[in-house]
Design a protein around this motif. Structure first.
Motif, PDB file in Angstrom:
ATOM      1  N   UNK A   1       0.674  -1.161   0.357  1.00 30.06           N
ATOM      2  CA  UNK A   1       0.264  -0.039  -0.076  1.00 30.06           C
ATOM      3  C   UNK A   1       0.975   1.355   0.124  1.00 30.06           C
ATOM      4  N   UNK A   2       0.774   2.352  -0.766  1.00 32.95           N
ATOM      5  CA  UNK A   2       1.398   3.147  -1.302  1.00 32.95           C
ATOM      6  C   UNK A   2       0.873   4.627  -0.099  1.00 32.95           C
ATOM      7  N   UNK A   3       2.084   5.135   0.822  1.00 35.33           N
ATOM      8  CA  UNK A   3       1.450   6.025   1.905  1.00 35.33           C
ATOM      9  C   UNK A   3       2.025   7.441   1.674  1.00 35.33           C
ATOM     10  N   UNK A   4       1.148   8.490   1.498  1.00 38.50           N
ATOM     11  CA  UNK A   4       2.342   9.917   1.433  1.00 38.50           C
ATOM     12  C   UNK A   4       2.426  10.414   2.879  1.00 38.50           C
ATOM     13  N   UNK A   5       3.348  10.974   2.398  1.00 44.25           N
ATOM     14  CA  UNK A   5       4.246  12.046   3.424  1.00 44.25           C
ATOM     15  C   UNK A   5       3.259  13.048   3.755  1.00 44.25           C
ATOM     16  N   UNK A   6       1.778  13.390   4.122  1.00 45.88           N
ATOM     17  CA  UNK A   6       1.349  14.021   4.864  1.00 45.88           C
ATOM     18  C   UNK A   6       0.746  13.624   5.662  1.00 45.88           C
ATOM     19  N   UNK A   7       1.186  14.904   6.676  1.00 43.06           N
ATOM     20  CA  UNK A   7       0.012  14.437   7.910  1.00 43.06           C
ATOM     21  C   UNK A   7      -1.436  15.170   7.531  1.00 43.06           C
ATOM     22  N   UNK A   8      -2.404  14.583   7.831  1.00 47.12           N
ATOM     23  CA  UNK A   8      -3.923  14.616   8.134  1.00 47.12           C
ATOM     24  C   UNK A   8      -4.299  15.051   8.981  1.00 47.12           C
ATOM     25  N   UNK A   9      -4.956  16.237   9.549  1.00 45.85           N
ATOM     26  CA  UNK A   9      -5.233  16.892  10.693  1.00 45.85           C
ATOM     27  C   UNK A   9      -7.154  16.777  10.105  1.00 45.85           C
ATOM     28  N   UNK A  10      -7.601  16.380  10.708  1.00 47.70           N
ATOM     29  CA  UNK A  10      -9.171  16.537  10.799  1.00 47.70           C
ATOM     30  C   UNK A  10     -10.057  16.744  11.970  1.00 47.70           C
ATOM     31  N   UNK A  11     -11.110  17.721  11.047  1.00 49.24           N
ATOM     32  CA  UNK A  11     -11.257  18.503  12.581  1.00 49.24           C
ATOM     33  C   UNK A  11     -12.962  17.958  12.330  1.00 49.24           C
ATOM     34  N   UNK A  12     -13.254  16.950  13.577  1.00 49.30           N
ATOM     35  CA  UNK A  12     -14.583  16.099  13.270  1.00 49.30           C
ATOM     36  C   UNK A  12     -15.554  17.129  13.079  1.00 49.30           C
ATOM     37  N   UNK A  13     -16.701  16.481  12.059  1.00 49.20           N
ATOM     38  CA  UNK A  13     -17.827  17.174  11.945  1.00 49.20           C
ATOM     39  C   UNK A  13     -19.313  16.927  12.600  1.00 49.20           C
ATOM     40  N   UNK A  14     -20.312  17.515  12.472  1.00 46.30           N
ATOM     41  CA  UNK A  14     -21.733  17.136  13.204  1.00 46.30           C
ATOM     42  C   UNK A  14     -22.243  16.201  12.215  1.00 46.30           C
ATOM     43  N   UNK A  15     -23.197  15.245  12.401  1.00 48.96           N
ATOM     44  CA  UNK A  15     -24.082  14.585  12.172  1.00 48.96           C
ATOM     45  C   UNK A  15     -25.230  15.325  11.929  1.00 48.96           C
ATOM     46  N   UNK A  16     -25.366  16.294  12.942  1.00 49.58           N
ATOM     47  CA  UNK A  16     -26.709  17.723  13.004  1.00 49.58           C
ATOM     48  C   UNK A  16     -25.775  18.715  13.484  1.00 49.58           C
ATOM     49  N   UNK A  17     -26.601  20.361  12.884  1.00 54.51           N
ATOM     50  CA  UNK A  17     -26.067  21.041  13.464  1.00 54.51           C
ATOM     51  C   UNK A  17     -26.321  20.568  15.502  1.00 54.51           C
ATOM     52  N   UNK A  18     -26.484  21.716  16.129  1.00 61.42           N
ATOM     53  CA  UNK A  18     -25.673  22.005  17.123  1.00 61.42           C
ATOM     54  C   UNK A  18     -27.958  22.080  18.003  1.00 61.42           C
ATOM     55  N   UNK A  19     -27.475  22.730  17.270  1.00 55.91           N
ATOM     56  CA  UNK A  19     -28.959  23.584  18.279  1.00 55.91           C
ATOM     57  C   UNK A  19     -30.479  23.346  17.811  1.00 55.91           C
ATOM     58  N   UNK A  20     -30.174  23.744  16.212  1.00 58.04           N
ATOM     59  CA  UNK A  20     -32.044  23.071  15.672  1.00 58.04           C
ATOM     60  C   UNK A  20     -31.236  23.228  13.605  1.00 58.04           C
ATOM     61  N   UNK A  21     -31.413  21.859  13.318  1.00 54.99           N
ATOM     62  CA  UNK A  21     -31.211  21.190  12.303  1.00 54.99           C
ATOM     63  C   UNK A  21     -32.231  21.747  11.049  1.00 54.99           C
ATOM     64  N   UNK A  22     -31.580  22.692  10.417  1.00 50.33           N
ATOM     65  CA  UNK A  22     -32.140  23.771   9.053  1.00 50.33           C
ATOM     66  C   UNK A  22     -31.166  23.761   8.390  1.00 50.33           C
ATOM     67  N   UNK A  23     -31.661  24.430   6.604  1.00 50.17           N
ATOM     68  CA  UNK A  23     -30.405  24.758   6.129  1.00 50.17           C
ATOM     69  C   UNK A  23     -29.292  25.328   6.440  1.00 50.17           C
ATOM     70  N   UNK A  24     -29.514  27.087   6.885  1.00 54.87           N
ATOM     71  CA  UNK A  24     -29.470  27.821   7.372  1.00 54.87           C
ATOM     72  C   UNK A  24     -28.176  27.514   8.335  1.00 54.87           C
ATOM     73  N   UNK A  25     -28.054  26.389   9.464  1.00 54.37           N
ATOM     74  CA  UNK A  25     -27.332  26.240  10.607  1.00 54.37           C
ATOM     75  C   UNK A  25     -25.976  25.287   9.496  1.00 54.37           C
ATOM     76  N   UNK A  26     -26.515  24.195   8.777  1.00 54.76           N
ATOM     77  CA  UNK A  26     -25.801  23.709   8.074  1.00 54.76           C
ATOM     78  C   UNK A  26     -25.031  24.497   7.142  1.00 54.76           C
ATOM     79  N   UNK A  27     -25.340  25.763   7.049  1.00 53.38           N
ATOM     80  CA  UNK A  27     -23.976  26.471   6.093  1.00 53.38           C
ATOM     81  C   UNK A  27     -22.532  27.044   6.580  1.00 53.38           C
TER      82      UNK A  27
END
Length: 459
Positions: A1-27
């Motif tokens: 398996x070929x591996x890169x030389x890059x350190x990948x930082x991933x900032x975990x997202x959210x499956x649903x918005x913090x307060x209320x789930x609407x389009x504007x919150x997801x933007x």
């Protein structure tokens, strides 16, 4: 398996918005400036890095993109940052997928608010993680790439180097951050930084130099930086120094920050306005004397509210838009709520908008139970007694007057009382919406949204 030389930082997202789930919150976009600080340090040492934000994309989509770009698999560990407990379900799914895709991958998880309270609890939630890093990792980030990582919790003062926003995947969409200081230490009962001492603000010349570097990264002055500081407490000398440093550097940038209502003077506000401050997030939290004491915001409620009044007027006089944060707290009653609403009504002309929500106990039982025991005495109780163990997020019935549903309804009602469509867009687009998100985009999203979930008046 070929591996890169890059350190990948991933900032975990959210499956649903913090307060209320609407389009504007997801933007909304939230730059993980803690993870970017670590990526910047490694980049300055000559290590190739990238920071990817999960946002509201699915973990599978983010992982697939990293694989297609050849960032993963990597010879270096995957650096997963969990910025809040709301991001934990996303992180769990990402870890499962990453481990099944590359059984030999090393996954290192950070995020001091999520890891720090009880690493043993989190290890149970994230069995795929190889290492959990408590605290701030700047002092030992380089060692984490080696076979002998330094796992001590070390002092981590704010780094002197400017954040390198170009390391962020799609960085042009994000408004940049300038880290002004760390810590708070004032002792508010609900705050995660209540016992972390406040650091001294960076020198005005350093801030100006960092901002000039960010302008160069974006190749434009059309940016709206957020000066990150849990409690921004400059004085007149610092504010004057910043205005002078900006003039000397030819900087004409409008920016945003947050602070308490009782720590900034009108004289300082005048200097900060001259230096480009245009939006100030103010942690009023409540205008009820009873709740001010219960929150441990101040031992002198009258003095606290007088200072809040003075500050709001000063901001209005100097063209600074104030977004006032309101927290419906344990023991909230109709009377305490009315006291807060009356204060806001009296200062309506000086308020650009509000952010309102019921208090939540964050953390596993080891830390949440301390808060919950105190809140029980005020008549509050968690909606689900097992939620601290399950997910680290304990939503609350605040009192007999405000169960969880009533508190949510009251929060929306109070938000709409002081914000219309224009006010909401102006505040959100300044810092949180993608830089290319237009008013026309916003209006289309409003039209497609369930108005009952929106925290502003649409007519």
């Amino acid at each position: 398996m070929k591996r890169s030389n890059t350190v990948a930082f991933i900032s975990a997202g959210m499956l649903t918005p913090k307060k209320r789930d609407h389009i504007l919150a997801r933007r909304q976009l939230y730059l993980n400036y803690g993870a970017l600080s670590l990526a910047t340090i490694l980049d300055a040492m000559g290590t190739e890095t990238v920071l990817v934000h999960g946002e509201h994309r699915g973990p599978a989509e983010v992982l697939r993109s990293l694989l297609e770009q050849g960032v993963l698999p990597s010879r270096y560990p995957i650096m997963l940052s969990i910025p809040s407990f709301y991001a934990l379900p996303w992180a769990q799914e990402f870890c499962r997928l990453a481990r099944s895709t590359d059984p030999d991958a090393k996954i290192i998880v950070g995020g001091r608010w999520v890891v720090g309270p009880d690493p043993d609890w989190l290890r149970e939630k994230l069995p795929e993680a190889d290492l959990l890093i408590s605290g701030l990792a700047e002092p030992q980030i380089a060692s984490l790439l080696t076979s002998a990582p330094d796992l001590r919790i070390l002092p981590a003062p704010r780094p002197d180097i400017a954040l390198n926003h170009t390391l962020v995947s799609g960085f042009e969409r994000y408004q940049p951050s300038i880290e002004a200081s760390r810590g708070c230490g004032v002792g508010c009962a609900f705050c995660e930084e209540r016992d972390i001492p406040l650091e001294k603000l960076g020198a005005p010349d350093q801030v100006a130099s960092a901002l000039a570097a960010v302008v160069a990264q974006y190749s434009t002055s059309e940016i709206r930086p957020y000066f990150q500081s849990s409690m921004f407490v400059p004085n007149v000398k610092w504010g004057t120094g910043l205005a002078n440093a900006f003039r000397a550097s030819g900087l004409n940038i409008h920016w945003r920050t947050e602070s308490r209502v009782d720590v900034l003077t009108p004289e300082t506000i005048a200097c900060l306005a001259e230096a480009g401050l245009r939006v100030l997030d103010l942690g009023l939290e409540t205008a009820s004397p009873t709740q001010i004491l219960n929150m441990n915001k101040s031992q002198h409620p009258d003095r606290y509210l007088n200072k809040a009044s003075t500050l709001l007027k000063a901001c209005n006089d100097h063209g600074i838009a104030t977004k006032v944060n309101i927290l419906l707290y344990a023991g909230e009653t109709t009377k305490t709520f009315d006291e807060t609403r009356s204060f806001l009504d009296d200062h309506k002309g000086s308020i650009a908008g509000v952010s309102v929500g019921p208090v939540v106990a964050y953390g596993p039982p080891k830390t949440a139970d301390i808060l919950l025991r105190d809140w029980y005495r005020s008549g509050a109780m968690p909606v689900d007694p097992d939620s601290a163990y399950k997910c680290g997020i304990s939503t609350m019935h605040l009192s007999r007057d405000f169960d969880a549903q009533s508190a949510e309804f009251a929060s929306l009602e109070l938000s709409r009382r002081y914000m219309d469509t224009e006010a909401y867009f102006n505040l959100k687009s300044f810092s949180y919406y993608p830089r290319d998100y237009s008013r026309a985009d916003f209006d289309r999203d409003v039209a497609a949204s369930d108005e009952s979930q929106l925290p502003f008046r649409t007519s």
